[in-house]
Each structure stands twice: as structure tokens, then as C-alpha cells.
Design an enzyme around this catalytic site. Structure first.
Site, PDB file in Angstrom:
ATOM      1  N   CYS A  16       0.879  -1.175   0.000  1.00 52.82           N
ATOM      2  CA  CYS A  16       0.000   0.000   0.000  1.00 52.82           C
ATOM      3  C   CYS A  16       0.915   1.223   0.000  1.00 52.82           C
ATOM      4  O   CYS A  16       2.109   1.118   0.300  1.00 52.82           O
ATOM      5  CB  CYS A  16      -0.894  -0.014   1.228  1.00 52.82           C
ATOM      6  SG  CYS A  16       0.011   0.085   2.775  1.00 52.82           S
ATOM      7  N   HIS A  44       6.350  -6.360   7.755  1.00 50.01           N
ATOM      8  CA  HIS A  44       6.551  -7.729   8.234  1.00 50.01           C
ATOM      9  C   HIS A  44       6.813  -8.653   7.058  1.00 50.01           C
ATOM     10  O   HIS A  44       5.991  -9.455   6.664  1.00 50.01           O
ATOM     11  CB  HIS A  44       5.344  -8.199   9.044  1.00 50.01           C
ATOM     12  CG  HIS A  44       5.165  -7.391  10.281  1.00 50.01           C
ATOM     13  ND1 HIS A  44       6.076  -7.393  11.310  1.00 50.01           N
ATOM     14  CD2 HIS A  44       4.216  -6.504  10.640  1.00 50.01           C
ATOM     15  CE1 HIS A  44       5.690  -6.564  12.252  1.00 50.01           C
ATOM     16  NE2 HIS A  44       4.564  -6.000  11.868  1.00 50.01           N
ATOM     17  N   HIS A  77       2.531   2.612  10.366  1.00 55.46           N
ATOM     18  CA  HIS A  77       1.507   2.464  11.408  1.00 55.46           C
ATOM     19  C   HIS A  77       1.444   3.649  12.356  1.00 55.46           C
ATOM     20  O   HIS A  77       0.466   3.816  13.075  1.00 55.46           O
ATOM     21  CB  HIS A  77       1.825   1.245  12.306  1.00 55.46           C
ATOM     22  CG  HIS A  77       1.878  -0.051  11.583  1.00 55.46           C
ATOM     23  ND1 HIS A  77       0.928  -0.439  10.676  1.00 55.46           N
ATOM     24  CD2 HIS A  77       2.745  -1.083  11.671  1.00 55.46           C
ATOM     25  CE1 HIS A  77       1.232  -1.651  10.233  1.00 55.46           C
ATOM     26  NE2 HIS A  77       2.329  -2.061  10.805  1.00 55.46           N
ATOM     27  N   CYS A  99       1.832   6.899   7.730  1.00 56.22           N
ATOM     28  CA  CYS A  99       0.992   7.044   6.541  1.00 56.22           C
ATOM     29  C   CYS A  99       0.038   8.237   6.718  1.00 56.22           C
ATOM     30  O   CYS A  99      -0.485   8.468   7.812  1.00 56.22           O
ATOM     31  CB  CYS A  99       0.187   5.759   6.388  1.00 56.22           C
ATOM     32  SG  CYS A  99      -1.043   5.861   5.108  1.00 56.22           S
ATOM     33  N   GLU A 129      -0.474  -0.090  14.961  1.00 60.29           N
ATOM     34  CA  GLU A 129      -1.299   1.080  14.596  1.00 60.29           C
ATOM     35  C   GLU A 129      -2.277   1.407  15.730  1.00 60.29           C
ATOM     36  O   GLU A 129      -2.466   2.582  16.085  1.00 60.29           O
ATOM     37  CB  GLU A 129      -2.066   0.792  13.297  1.00 60.29           C
ATOM     38  CG  GLU A 129      -2.903   1.979  12.830  1.00 60.29           C
ATOM     39  CD  GLU A 129      -3.705   1.667  11.568  1.00 60.29           C
ATOM     40  OE1 GLU A 129      -3.193   0.944  10.691  1.00 60.29           O
ATOM     41  OE2 GLU A 129      -4.856   2.139  11.468  1.00 60.29           O
ATOM     42  N   CYS A 193      -9.221   2.072   5.353  1.00 65.74           N
ATOM     43  CA  CYS A 193      -8.419   2.628   4.255  1.00 65.74           C
ATOM     44  C   CYS A 193      -8.935   2.163   2.884  1.00 65.74           C
ATOM     45  O   CYS A 193      -9.204   0.974   2.694  1.00 65.74           O
ATOM     46  CB  CYS A 193      -6.974   2.184   4.464  1.00 65.74           C
ATOM     47  SG  CYS A 193      -5.936   2.580   3.077  1.00 65.74           S
ATOM     48  N   SER A 221      -0.833 -11.486   9.689  1.00 68.02           N
ATOM     49  CA  SER A 221      -1.376 -10.252   9.122  1.00 68.02           C
ATOM     50  C   SER A 221      -2.893 -10.359   8.975  1.00 68.02           C
ATOM     51  O   SER A 221      -3.410 -11.218   8.265  1.00 68.02           O
ATOM     52  CB  SER A 221      -0.713  -9.994   7.755  1.00 68.02           C
ATOM     53  OG  SER A 221      -1.573  -9.235   6.938  1.00 68.02           O
ATOM     54  N   ASN A 223      -4.993  -8.324   7.518  1.00 67.83           N
ATOM     55  CA  ASN A 223      -5.566  -8.015   6.200  1.00 67.83           C
ATOM     56  C   ASN A 223      -5.333  -9.174   5.228  1.00 67.83           C
ATOM     57  O   ASN A 223      -6.133  -9.415   4.336  1.00 67.83           O
ATOM     58  CB  ASN A 223      -5.088  -6.651   5.679  1.00 67.83           C
ATOM     59  CG  ASN A 223      -3.673  -6.640   5.157  1.00 67.83           C
ATOM     60  OD1 ASN A 223      -3.429  -6.998   4.012  1.00 67.83           O
ATOM     61  ND2 ASN A 223      -2.717  -6.232   5.989  1.00 67.83           N
ATOM     62  N   SER A 266       1.494  -5.688   2.955  1.00 67.17           N
ATOM     63  CA  SER A 266       2.930  -5.697   3.270  1.00 67.17           C
ATOM     64  C   SER A 266       3.693  -6.641   2.361  1.00 67.17           C
ATOM     65  O   SER A 266       4.858  -6.949   2.622  1.00 67.17           O
ATOM     66  CB  SER A 266       3.143  -6.145   4.719  1.00 67.17           C
ATOM     67  OG  SER A 266       2.442  -5.320   5.589  1.00 67.17           O
TER      68      SER A 266
HETATM   69  S1  SF4 Z   1      -3.774   3.448   6.023  1.00 68.84           S
HETATM   70 FE1  SF4 Z   1      -2.697   1.555   6.421  1.00 68.84          FE
HETATM   71  S2  SF4 Z   1      -3.329   0.202   4.735  1.00 68.84           S
HETATM   72 FE2  SF4 Z   1      -3.881   2.281   4.132  1.00 68.84          FE
HETATM   73  S3  SF4 Z   1      -2.167   3.041   2.903  1.00 68.84           S
HETATM   74 FE3  SF4 Z   1      -1.826   3.664   5.022  1.00 68.84          FE
HETATM   75  S4  SF4 Z   1      -0.551   2.072   5.938  1.00 68.84           S
HETATM   76 FE4  SF4 Z   1      -1.453   1.235   4.069  1.00 68.84          FE
END
Ligand code: SF4
Length: 329
Positions: A16, A44, A77, A99, A129, A193, A221, A223, A266
Site C-alpha cells: 500500500c 513484516h 503504522h 501514513c 497502529e 483505508c 497479518s 488483512n 505488506s
Molecule cells: S492506512 Fe494503512 S493500509 Fe492504508 S495506505 Fe496507510 S498504511 Fe497502508
């Protein structure tokens, strides 16, 4: 004899943008000759971490392991605000790889705290996170699986619901509906997200067109596990692995002709290509197995969009001075 004829990689896979940018920031820092650390594994994924190590970028678990004046990269995170403050107080150069979406979540949480809501955070307890988010709203109630909602979600006049970025959208919507009956005023801040949502959509689309899905990502993970679960929901068998080397037993592909590959946020797209190649090699028809590398390359080229690239850096010079080119898309 193998039966697989076609391999399909789900669209819009790979890192991502949050993970990609944090990794790029670490590489840029190291390329600029700075002693660079990441606070916790930036992703990871063993392969990525060892690539970074080869560039001289070290992973540390605590700020105490970073020497005064060195650079420390905060991963996507994010962290609790006091961790940022401590890093600055220790005289470290903080490179904030949080992010932008997570920064937005942190701001929303601060606002909810200011507005006096009882906050419910949908997330995996102890996930970095979530740990970081709790630094902005220490009294928030973290809930995860549906079985615990009844016991954990209170009945309050004014409640707010917010989410960890990678939670499945259906779960967020279900919890929102559950909370409607427990509050007079309910504020819903949807912080799931969009990358997570697109990844799930593309995985479902691919799963509908194949006989078996291979889901690539960290064992723990959330997700990645969700992608595996979604394949099951659309009725396509799926196996979850961490990397190509995990594919030792070809019998799982017996009788399958079209196989799909997808990966968590990831997982670099190059890993998906390697998995595709391995599937074709061990389970492809003789004609296909002979061209496994080319076909895997083609499958990736057909799937990866610019947004799915592994790095935004066209090229960079790492600490030892050798020039490397990144990005397979
Ligand atoms: S919010 Fe989380 S899943 Fe979405 S782009 Fe950012 S790090 Fe990646």
C-alpha cells in the site's frame, strides 16, 4: 503431471502507499549517508527487511538502541505522540513515515476526545497502529471480534466509532449498526483505508475467475487473513503462504487449471511474481512449466498498475555507493 495452464495475479496488489513511502524514506535516508534505523520492522516481510539490512538500515525495537544524532524512521503504522517527543528529546533525527491516512485517523481521534465522546475503536489489540492510536485517545475502547461486542461496547448517550485502517469494511458497518441500539447520539468516522477496500474487491474479482487462490502475506497479518476468508466466501478454495518457498507440495494444485495469486498490503509485488513462477514450475503443464519465469512476468505486468509499484524511487544509490533500480511495474 501438472495441470495448471494459467496464472492470474489480482490487480492493485503490492505494498500500500503508506508502507511503500515509509520504506522509500528509509532508503533515501540511508542513501544520503545517514545512519538509519526503523523503529520496529518497517514491514513484516523477511525479504524486504533483509534487503534494508543489506543497505545498512537497522531495525530497532526501542529508541534506546539508536545513537544520538542518528536517523530513526517511524513506520507507516505511526506511534504514540510521546514516542515522537522522546525521539526528539534524545536528539535523534525523526523521519516520520506515518501514513497520511493514519495521521488523519490520529487527528480524528483527537477531535473525538475533545468533543467528549465515548470512543469505540475497531481494531486488533496490540497491533502497532492501534497502540499508536491509543496514545491519542487513551480511554478509547478497543474491540475486535463480534463475540466480544456485547460485553465490551457500553451503553452511552454519546458514542463515536472509528476504525484501524485495515479492518474489513463489512465488520465496521456491522459494528456501526450494533452501536446504533446502544447510544442516543452516534458519530461514525469511517477510517477503513480505501487501499484495503480495493485490495479486497480485486481479490474477490480474481477469486471468481480461478480454481484456486494463493494468498501471500504474513501469517499473523489480519488483512491477509481477511483476503483468504473472502476467497472462501466466494466459494474458491484458497491457501495462505508467506513466500514462494512455502509451496513444496504440488498436490494442492491437482486438477486445477487456472490459479490466482493475491497478497496483503505488506507483500511486495515481486513476491507475487515469484509465487506465480513457483506454481507454474511445480504444477504447470509441461509446456507451461518450461516457460514459468516468462509467464509469471507477464502475469505481473498484466496486473500491476503504477499504484502497485514497490517503490516510488526511480533509482537510488545505497550506502555503499552501488546504484540499484527498484520497482517491477
Ligand atoms: S492506512 Fe494503512 S493500509 Fe492504508 S495506505 Fe496507510 S498504511 Fe497502508
Amino acid at each position: 503431471m501438472g495441470t495448471v495452464e494459467t496464472i492470474k495475479i489480482a490487480k492493485r496488489t503490492g505494498f500500500c502507499y503508506g508502507v511503500r513511502e515509509a520504506i522509500d524514506k528509509a532508503k533515501e535516508s540511508s542513501a544520503a549517508g545517514k545512519l538509519t534505523h526503523t523503529l520496529g520492522q518497517v514491514v513484516h516481510n523477511e525479504g524486504v527487511v533483509s534487503d534494508l539490512q543489506a543497505m545498512g538500515i537497522r531495525t530497532v525495537e526501542t529508541l534506546d538502541d539508536v545513537d544520538h544524532g542518528a536517523a530513526v524512521v517511524i513506520r507507516a503504522h505511526g506511534v504514540r505522540p510521546d514516542v515522537m517527543e522522546r525521539a526528539t528529546a534524545r536528539g535523534l533525527e525523526v523521519i516520520d513515515g506515518t501514513c497520511t491516512w493514519v495521521i488523519q485517523e490520529q487527528k480524528e481521534l483527537l477531535r473525538l476526545v475533545d468533543e467528549g465522546y465515548t470512543i469505540v475503536l475497531l481494531g486488533t489489540p496490540k497491533h502497532p497502529e492501534v497502540v499508536g492510536l491509543l496514545g491519542f485517545a487513551p480511554d478509547a475502547i478497543v474491540v475486535d471480534e463480534e463475540e466480544e461486542w456485547e460485553a465490551k461496547v457500553p451503553r452511552k448517550k454519546r458514542m463515536a466509532l472509528i476504525s484501524q485502517s485495515t479492518q474489513p469494511p463489512w465488520k465496521f458497518e456491522k459494528l456501526a449498526a450494533f452501536m446504533v441500539g446502544r447510544s442516543h447520539e452516534l458519530k461514525i468516522v469511517n477510517t477503513v483505508c480505501p487501499v484495503t477496500i480495493r485490495r479486497q474487491e480485486d481479490t474477490v474479482e480474481a477469486a471468481q475467475e480461478v480454481d484456486l487462490m494463493v494468498v501471500v502475506g504474513g501469517r499473523s497479518s489480519a488483512n491477509t487473513k481477511e483476503l483468504t476468508r473472502l476467497c472462501g466466501i466466494v466459494g474458491t478454495p484458497a491457501i495462505q503462504i508467506e513466500h514462494a518457498a512455502d509451496l513444496a507440495d504440488a498436490s494442492v494444485f491437482d486438477g486445477k487449471t487456472v490459479v490466482g495469486v493475491t497478497g496483503g498490503t505488506s507483500t511486495p509485488i515481486e513476491d507475487l511474481r515469484d509465487v506465480a513462477e513457483r506454481v507454474l514450475k511445480i504444477a504447470g503443464t509441461p509446456k507451461v512449466a518450461a516457460r514459468a519465469a516468462d509467464l509469471a512476468h507477464e502475469a505481473l505486468a498484466g496486473a500491476a498498475t503504477p499504484a502497485g509499484r514497490t517503490s516510488s524511487l526511480p533509482k537510488f544509490v545505497h550506502a555503499e555507493g552501488a546504484t540499484q533500480t527498484h520497482g517491477a511495474a
